[in-house]
Design a protein around this motif. Structure first.
Motif, PDB file in Angstrom:
ATOM      1  N   TRP A  21     -10.132   2.686   1.493  1.00  0.00           N
ATOM      2  CA  TRP A  21      -9.388   2.801   2.793  1.00  0.00           C
ATOM      3  C   TRP A  21      -8.318   1.593   2.658  1.00  0.00           C
ATOM      4  O   TRP A  21      -7.369   1.574   2.805  1.00  0.00           O
ATOM      5  CB  TRP A  21      -9.987   2.996   3.834  1.00  0.00           C
ATOM      6  CG  TRP A  21      -9.197   3.406   5.096  1.00  0.00           C
ATOM      7  CD1 TRP A  21      -8.708   4.538   5.516  1.00  0.00           C
ATOM      8  CD2 TRP A  21      -8.761   2.296   6.045  1.00  0.00           C
ATOM      9  NE1 TRP A  21      -7.948   4.272   6.772  1.00  0.00           N
ATOM     10  CE2 TRP A  21      -7.852   2.863   7.079  1.00  0.00           C
ATOM     11  CE3 TRP A  21      -9.141   0.942   6.049  1.00  0.00           C
ATOM     12  CZ2 TRP A  21      -7.556   2.340   8.175  1.00  0.00           C
ATOM     13  CZ3 TRP A  21      -8.475   0.104   7.276  1.00  0.00           C
ATOM     14  CH2 TRP A  21      -7.538   0.793   8.100  1.00  0.00           C
ATOM     15  N   ALA A  22      -9.012   0.192   2.587  1.00  0.00           N
ATOM     16  CA  ALA A  22      -8.422  -0.860   2.645  1.00  0.00           C
ATOM     17  C   ALA A  22      -7.257  -0.939   1.365  1.00  0.00           C
ATOM     18  O   ALA A  22      -6.143  -1.494   1.667  1.00  0.00           O
ATOM     19  CB  ALA A  22      -9.213  -2.045   2.342  1.00  0.00           C
ATOM     20  N   TYR A  23      -7.752  -0.575   0.001  1.00  0.00           N
ATOM     21  CA  TYR A  23      -6.825  -0.393  -1.056  1.00  0.00           C
ATOM     22  C   TYR A  23      -5.579   0.491  -0.661  1.00  0.00           C
ATOM     23  O   TYR A  23      -4.428   0.115  -0.974  1.00  0.00           O
ATOM     24  CB  TYR A  23      -7.460  -0.072  -2.236  1.00  0.00           C
ATOM     25  CG  TYR A  23      -6.384   0.189  -3.377  1.00  0.00           C
ATOM     26  CD1 TYR A  23      -6.085  -0.673  -4.127  1.00  0.00           C
ATOM     27  CD2 TYR A  23      -6.134   1.424  -3.608  1.00  0.00           C
ATOM     28  CE1 TYR A  23      -5.064  -0.523  -5.117  1.00  0.00           C
ATOM     29  CE2 TYR A  23      -5.365   1.758  -4.702  1.00  0.00           C
ATOM     30  CZ  TYR A  23      -4.658   0.651  -5.483  1.00  0.00           C
ATOM     31  OH  TYR A  23      -4.121   0.881  -6.412  1.00  0.00           O
ATOM     32  N   ARG A  24      -5.636   1.688   0.005  1.00  0.00           N
ATOM     33  CA  ARG A  24      -4.685   2.492   0.204  1.00  0.00           C
ATOM     34  C   ARG A  24      -3.848   1.809   1.266  1.00  0.00           C
ATOM     35  O   ARG A  24      -2.449   2.135   1.052  1.00  0.00           O
ATOM     36  CB  ARG A  24      -5.329   4.078   0.563  1.00  0.00           C
ATOM     37  CG  ARG A  24      -5.702   4.498  -0.464  1.00  0.00           C
ATOM     38  CD  ARG A  24      -6.152   5.866  -0.110  1.00  0.00           C
ATOM     39  NE  ARG A  24      -7.008   6.691  -1.125  1.00  0.00           N
ATOM     40  CZ  ARG A  24      -6.274   7.234  -2.113  1.00  0.00           C
ATOM     41  NH1 ARG A  24      -4.622   7.704  -2.125  1.00  0.00           N
ATOM     42  NH2 ARG A  24      -6.800   7.931  -3.138  1.00  0.00           N
ATOM     43  N   ILE A  25      -4.192   1.383   2.374  1.00  0.00           N
ATOM     44  CA  ILE A  25      -3.600   0.666   3.422  1.00  0.00           C
ATOM     45  C   ILE A  25      -2.578  -0.478   2.819  1.00  0.00           C
ATOM     46  O   ILE A  25      -1.546  -0.490   3.219  1.00  0.00           O
ATOM     47  CB  ILE A  25      -4.496   0.177   4.539  1.00  0.00           C
ATOM     48  CG1 ILE A  25      -5.084   1.468   5.227  1.00  0.00           C
ATOM     49  CG2 ILE A  25      -3.580  -0.628   5.645  1.00  0.00           C
ATOM     50  CD1 ILE A  25      -4.289   2.486   5.974  1.00  0.00           C
ATOM     51  N   VAL A  26      -3.299  -1.395   2.103  1.00  0.00           N
ATOM     52  CA  VAL A  26      -2.663  -2.366   1.437  1.00  0.00           C
ATOM     53  C   VAL A  26      -1.367  -1.742   0.713  1.00  0.00           C
ATOM     54  O   VAL A  26      -0.107  -2.438   0.677  1.00  0.00           O
ATOM     55  CB  VAL A  26      -3.483  -3.174   0.642  1.00  0.00           C
ATOM     56  CG1 VAL A  26      -2.661  -4.248  -0.206  1.00  0.00           C
ATOM     57  CG2 VAL A  26      -4.307  -3.957   1.516  1.00  0.00           C
TER      58      VAL A  26
END
Length: 403
Positions: A21-26
């Motif tokens: 999820w953090a990767y996609r938000i970044v």
């Protein structure tokens, strides 16, 4: 050990979901927009891992953190919350509460709170319905994972209670037989005492002692039976004192070796009836759930103050557990009968293969010392003659042996 592995697997799943999820938000938002969501997901994930210590309060705390995350996302223009990590952790917390909380009102409150948080995700600032669908799906999964096992457990408990109720009803039907037997002995001894008083007054004391012994036996048996009836959840019941030889001879499964104590033991009728019922139910289970068994051993041994009953079979591992553990309501009745006499019963697979049922039944002091009334001795003599005939018949069929 199993709980540790489950917690480790769940922790890995939380970490993977949060990282993805953090990767996609970044990738889509850039900057540090991922921090708030990952902090909320980590906090709720830790609460999910600690849920067994306090299921209600960890669930309430997780829902509160998710609600705060929704407000923060709305106020500061952050990605919509609850995100996938929070949704997964909330699903675990809500499902665990719905399944395990003893108070239905508390479980219902947690379930309603989970639905409120799922619907509240729509107000976190996202114009897309995917966030709402994600959280509603997680809530439905929690609902199914929590209420499904709880419903099955309630069905099993209701079925076990029906077994106990049936045992108590059978006990009520058999109560007349148990009491009538002992009272008949008292009546016969009293009649004999009247005759002795007229012919030989010196022997009246012995007759009165026999009456007292028969009355004590009746009182002890009645107290055991009535005590069971007074307890709604208590164990029950006793069966008639049929002979084991006939039961083994008519068994339609694999060959049975019956091993009994030497001599002609004089067990009380309720003890003999319980032994019969335990062996009967064990053989029934073998015929139903152990099609691969080739031999069965029924062993009854009398120790100083207790009777040990053991029924074993040699079913291969492929057959020995099938149908015996999941819905074993027959074992419930067997355990109730053993505990009714103050005994114990255990059942399970053997390390070397097969299945065993092991019961220990305490014997009344009069049964272990061999003290019986005159009428009981006459009945025992008749039983011995009948038992001898049964042994000859069963031995001719090759169905059992004595030890």
């Amino acid at each position: 050990m199993r709980e540790r592995w489950e917690a480790a697997g769940l922790g890995v799943a939380f970490a993977v979901v949060l990282a993805e999820w953090a990767y996609r938000i970044v990738d889509s938002w850039g900057g540090g927009y991922w921090v708030a969501g990952c902090v909320a997901g980590t906090v709720v994930g830790v609460l999910a891992l600690l849920r067994r210590r306090a299921r209600l309060w960890t669930a309430v705390a997780g829902l509160a953190v998710a609600a705060v995350a929704i407000v923060v996302a709305r106020l500061f223009g952050l990605p919509a919350e609850p995100g996938p990590g929070v949704a997964l952790a909330l699903s675990v917390l809500v499902g665990s509460a719905l399944r395990r909380l003893p108070v239905p009102q508390a479980a219902a409150g947690v379930g309603a709170g989970g639905l409120a948080v799922a619907l509240g995700s729509q107000f976190s600032g996202s114009p897309h319905s995917a966030v709402l669908a994600l959280n509603l799906g997680a809530w439905l999964a929690a609902l199914a994972g929590g209420l499904g096992p709880r419903w099955l457990a309630a069905r099993r408990a209701a079925a076990a209670e029906r077994v106990r109720r049936s045992e108590r009803l059978e006990l009520a039907r058999e109560l007349h037989d148990v009491v009538a037997h002992h009272v008949t002995c008292v009546v016969l001894q009293a009649q004999a005492a009247q005759l002795v008083a007229r012919k030989d007054p010196g022997r009246v004391a012995g007759s009165l002692a026999d009456i007292e012994a028969a009355g004590s036996d009746a009182l002890a048996a009645t107290r055991r039976v009535v005590g069971l009836l007074r307890e709604p959840g208590g164990p029950a019941a006793f069966g008639p004192a049929e002979r084991l030889g006939e039961l083994v001879a008519h068994f339609g499964g694999p060959p049975v070796a019956l091993r009994l104590p030497d001599g002609e033991p004089a067990w009380p009728s309720e003890v003999a009836g319980t032994v019969y019922r335990l062996v009967q139910e064990s053989l029934t289970n073998i015929s139903r759930h152990a099609p691969g068994a080739s031999a069965v051993t029924v062993s009854v041994t009398q120790e100083d103050e207790e009777l040990v009953v053991e029924v074993t079979d040699d079913a291969p591992p492929a057959h020995r557990n099938r149908g015996r553990l999941g819905g074993g309501y027959g074992l419930v009745g067997m355990r109730e009968r053993a505990e009714a006499l103050g005994g114990t019963l255990s059942a399970g697979p053997r390390p070397e293969g097969g299945w065993t049922v092991h019961a220990r039944l305490p014997l009344p002091e009069r049964a272990t010392t061999g003290s019986t009334s005159a009428t009981a001795r006459g009945t025992s003599a008749t039983d011995r003659r009948t038992s001898s005939t049964d042994r000859r018949t069963s031995a001719g069929a090759g169905g059992w042996e004595r030890r």
